[in-house]
Write a protein that holds these residues in place. Structure first.
Motif, PDB file in Angstrom:
ATOM      1  N   GLU A 168      28.732   3.747  42.799  1.00 24.24           N
ATOM      2  CA  GLU A 168      28.633   2.371  42.273  1.00 24.24           C
ATOM      3  C   GLU A 168      29.777   2.033  41.331  1.00 24.24           C
ATOM      4  N   SER A 169      30.254   3.006  40.563  1.00 26.05           N
ATOM      5  CA  SER A 169      31.417   2.731  39.704  1.00 26.05           C
ATOM      6  C   SER A 169      32.594   2.281  40.560  1.00 26.05           C
ATOM      7  N   VAL A 170      32.897   3.024  41.610  1.00 26.29           N
ATOM      8  CA  VAL A 170      34.017   2.682  42.486  1.00 26.29           C
ATOM      9  C   VAL A 170      33.791   1.323  43.146  1.00 26.29           C
ATOM     10  N   MET A 171      32.585   1.084  43.635  1.00 27.25           N
ATOM     11  CA  MET A 171      32.299  -0.170  44.329  1.00 27.25           C
ATOM     12  C   MET A 171      32.526  -1.378  43.417  1.00 27.25           C
ATOM     13  N   TYR A 172      31.998  -1.314  42.212  1.00 32.51           N
ATOM     14  CA  TYR A 172      32.141  -2.436  41.280  1.00 32.51           C
ATOM     15  C   TYR A 172      33.572  -2.569  40.771  1.00 32.51           C
ATOM     16  N   GLU A 173      34.277  -1.453  40.607  1.00 29.87           N
ATOM     17  CA  GLU A 173      35.681  -1.515  40.195  1.00 29.87           C
ATOM     18  C   GLU A 173      36.530  -2.192  41.264  1.00 29.87           C
ATOM     19  N   LEU A 174      36.279  -1.868  42.521  1.00 34.19           N
ATOM     20  CA  LEU A 174      37.059  -2.466  43.609  1.00 34.19           C
ATOM     21  C   LEU A 174      36.797  -3.956  43.752  1.00 34.19           C
ATOM     22  N   VAL A 175      35.560  -4.385  43.565  1.00 35.33           N
ATOM     23  CA  VAL A 175      35.234  -5.817  43.677  1.00 35.33           C
ATOM     24  C   VAL A 175      35.704  -6.571  42.438  1.00 35.33           C
ATOM     25  N   GLY A 176      35.484  -6.013  41.260  1.00 30.83           N
ATOM     26  CA  GLY A 176      36.102  -6.524  40.053  1.00 30.83           C
ATOM     27  C   GLY A 176      35.406  -7.623  39.279  1.00 30.83           C
ATOM     28  N   ALA A 177      34.671  -8.507  39.928  1.00 31.63           N
ATOM     29  CA  ALA A 177      34.075  -9.633  39.209  1.00 31.63           C
ATOM     30  C   ALA A 177      32.849 -10.168  39.947  1.00 31.63           C
ATOM     31  N   ALA A 178      31.927 -10.712  39.161  1.00 29.37           N
ATOM     32  CA  ALA A 178      30.751 -11.378  39.728  1.00 29.37           C
ATOM     33  C   ALA A 178      31.118 -12.815  40.077  1.00 29.37           C
ATOM     34  N   GLY A 179      30.202 -13.500  40.739  1.00 24.84           N
ATOM     35  CA  GLY A 179      30.391 -14.921  41.012  1.00 24.84           C
ATOM     36  C   GLY A 179      31.313 -15.212  42.175  1.00 24.84           C
ATOM     37  N   THR A 180      31.583 -14.227  43.009  1.00 26.10           N
ATOM     38  CA  THR A 180      32.453 -14.427  44.180  1.00 26.10           C
ATOM     39  C   THR A 180      31.676 -14.102  45.446  1.00 26.10           C
ATOM     40  N   ASP A 181      32.228 -14.499  46.576  1.00 29.32           N
ATOM     41  CA  ASP A 181      31.612 -14.137  47.855  1.00 29.32           C
ATOM     42  C   ASP A 181      31.621 -12.621  48.049  1.00 29.32           C
ATOM     43  N   GLU A 182      32.700 -11.970  47.600  1.00 29.16           N
ATOM     44  CA  GLU A 182      32.749 -10.499  47.680  1.00 29.16           C
ATOM     45  C   GLU A 182      31.615  -9.879  46.883  1.00 29.16           C
ATOM     46  N   PHE A 183      31.366 -10.409  45.706  1.00 22.94           N
ATOM     47  CA  PHE A 183      30.284  -9.876  44.867  1.00 22.94           C
ATOM     48  C   PHE A 183      28.946 -10.045  45.562  1.00 22.94           C
ATOM     49  N   LYS A 184      28.718 -11.193  46.170  1.00 30.35           N
ATOM     50  CA  LYS A 184      27.463 -11.403  46.899  1.00 30.35           C
ATOM     51  C   LYS A 184      27.323 -10.394  48.030  1.00 30.35           C
ATOM     52  N   SER A 185      28.414 -10.128  48.729  1.00 33.73           N
ATOM     53  CA  SER A 185      28.384  -9.109  49.788  1.00 33.73           C
ATOM     54  C   SER A 185      28.142  -7.727  49.213  1.00 33.73           C
ATOM     55  N   LEU A 186      28.746  -7.452  48.056  1.00 36.40           N
ATOM     56  CA  LEU A 186      28.551  -6.157  47.386  1.00 36.40           C
ATOM     57  C   LEU A 186      27.082  -5.952  47.051  1.00 36.40           C
ATOM     58  N   LEU A 187      26.420  -6.984  46.553  1.00 41.10           N
ATOM     59  CA  LEU A 187      24.994  -6.846  46.212  1.00 41.10           C
ATOM     60  C   LEU A 187      24.181  -6.460  47.446  1.00 41.10           C
ATOM     61  N   GLY A 188      24.530  -7.022  48.593  1.00 43.43           N
ATOM     62  CA  GLY A 188      23.847  -6.655  49.834  1.00 43.43           C
ATOM     63  C   GLY A 188      24.072  -5.194  50.190  1.00 43.43           C
ATOM     64  N   ILE A 189      25.293  -4.695  49.953  1.00 37.67           N
ATOM     65  CA  ILE A 189      25.610  -3.292  50.234  1.00 37.67           C
ATOM     66  C   ILE A 189      24.860  -2.379  49.276  1.00 37.67           C
ATOM     67  N   VAL A 190      24.830  -2.733  47.987  1.00 38.87           N
ATOM     68  CA  VAL A 190      24.144  -1.921  46.975  1.00 38.87           C
ATOM     69  C   VAL A 190      22.658  -1.820  47.276  1.00 38.87           C
ATOM     70  N   LYS A 191      22.063  -2.928  47.708  1.00 41.83           N
ATOM     71  CA  LYS A 191      20.609  -2.959  47.950  1.00 41.83           C
ATOM     72  C   LYS A 191      20.209  -2.348  49.293  1.00 41.83           C
ATOM     73  N   ALA A 192      21.166  -2.138  50.185  1.00 40.58           N
ATOM     74  CA  ALA A 192      20.861  -1.598  51.529  1.00 40.58           C
ATOM     75  C   ALA A 192      20.398  -0.155  51.473  1.00 40.58           C
TER      76      ALA A 192
END
Length: 192
Positions: A168-192
């Protein structure tokens, strides 16, 4: 040596998935967890454009990579470069095709996960450090048959200059910020 203050950076990183193969994985106590975290890493790196290199140690004897990860790699290859390197050396850097893939990726940072921590992961990470790469070893996406071997390898790699981190550290570091489409996709990956 890696800067201990460094984070995973999409523009500099390549994900290296080491030897998560069928016949090897069945001997691992944390097999399911490592496959799940590696899948999340692969989907996140593809999301942000980080290339992926997948290695297989002596596939004739150890088989192909785990089917779930093969499917993930094939799906991710639609959006990001996914390369394959077969090897017999434990250290990926002793395999010329792997070295060429690293050179072609032209990235300074290696994010490493896979099997086994005290053998192929350790030898590859140490060679990467000697070659002046910044190395992030993803602790919860690596394993060994014995937990003591895994923990000892991570401690050794940390002392050698690798950044020992988590999925999760790597995943959030690579995405970098909330409030983006990438972040929304990241949340789906984290919850999967």
């Amino acid at each position: 040596m890696s800067d201990p203050m460094s984070i995973a950076r999409r523009e500099d990183a390549v994900l290296v998935v080491v030897d998560i193969q069928e016949r090897l994985a069945v001997t691992m106590e944390r097999r399911e967890a490592v496959i799940a975290t590696t899948s999340r890493l692969m989907r996140t790196t593809a999301l942000v454009g980080v290339p992926i290199i997948v290695t297989r140690q002596y596939p004739k004897g150890l088989g192909d990579i785990e089917p779930e990860l093969r499917q993930c790699a094939e799906a991710m290859s639609q959006t990001v470069s996914v390369e394959w390197a077969d090897k017999v050396a434990f250290d990926c850097f002793r395999e010329p095709s792997f070295v060429e893939l690293i050179r072609a990726a032209d990235r300074s940072q290696l994010i490493i996960c896979g099997m086994e921590s005290h053998i192929c992961i350790a030898q590859t990470a140490l060679s990467a450090l000697r070659a002046d790469h910044e190395v992030h070893v993803v602790a919860d996406a690596c394993c060994s048959r014995a937990m003591s071997a895994h923990e000892t390898a991570l401690a050794r790699l940390g002392r050698a200059g690798a950044i020992v981190t988590t999925t999760e550290s790597v995943m959030y570091e690579l995405v970098g910020a909330a409030g983006t489409d990438e972040f929304k996709s990241l949340l789906g990956i984290v919850k999967a």
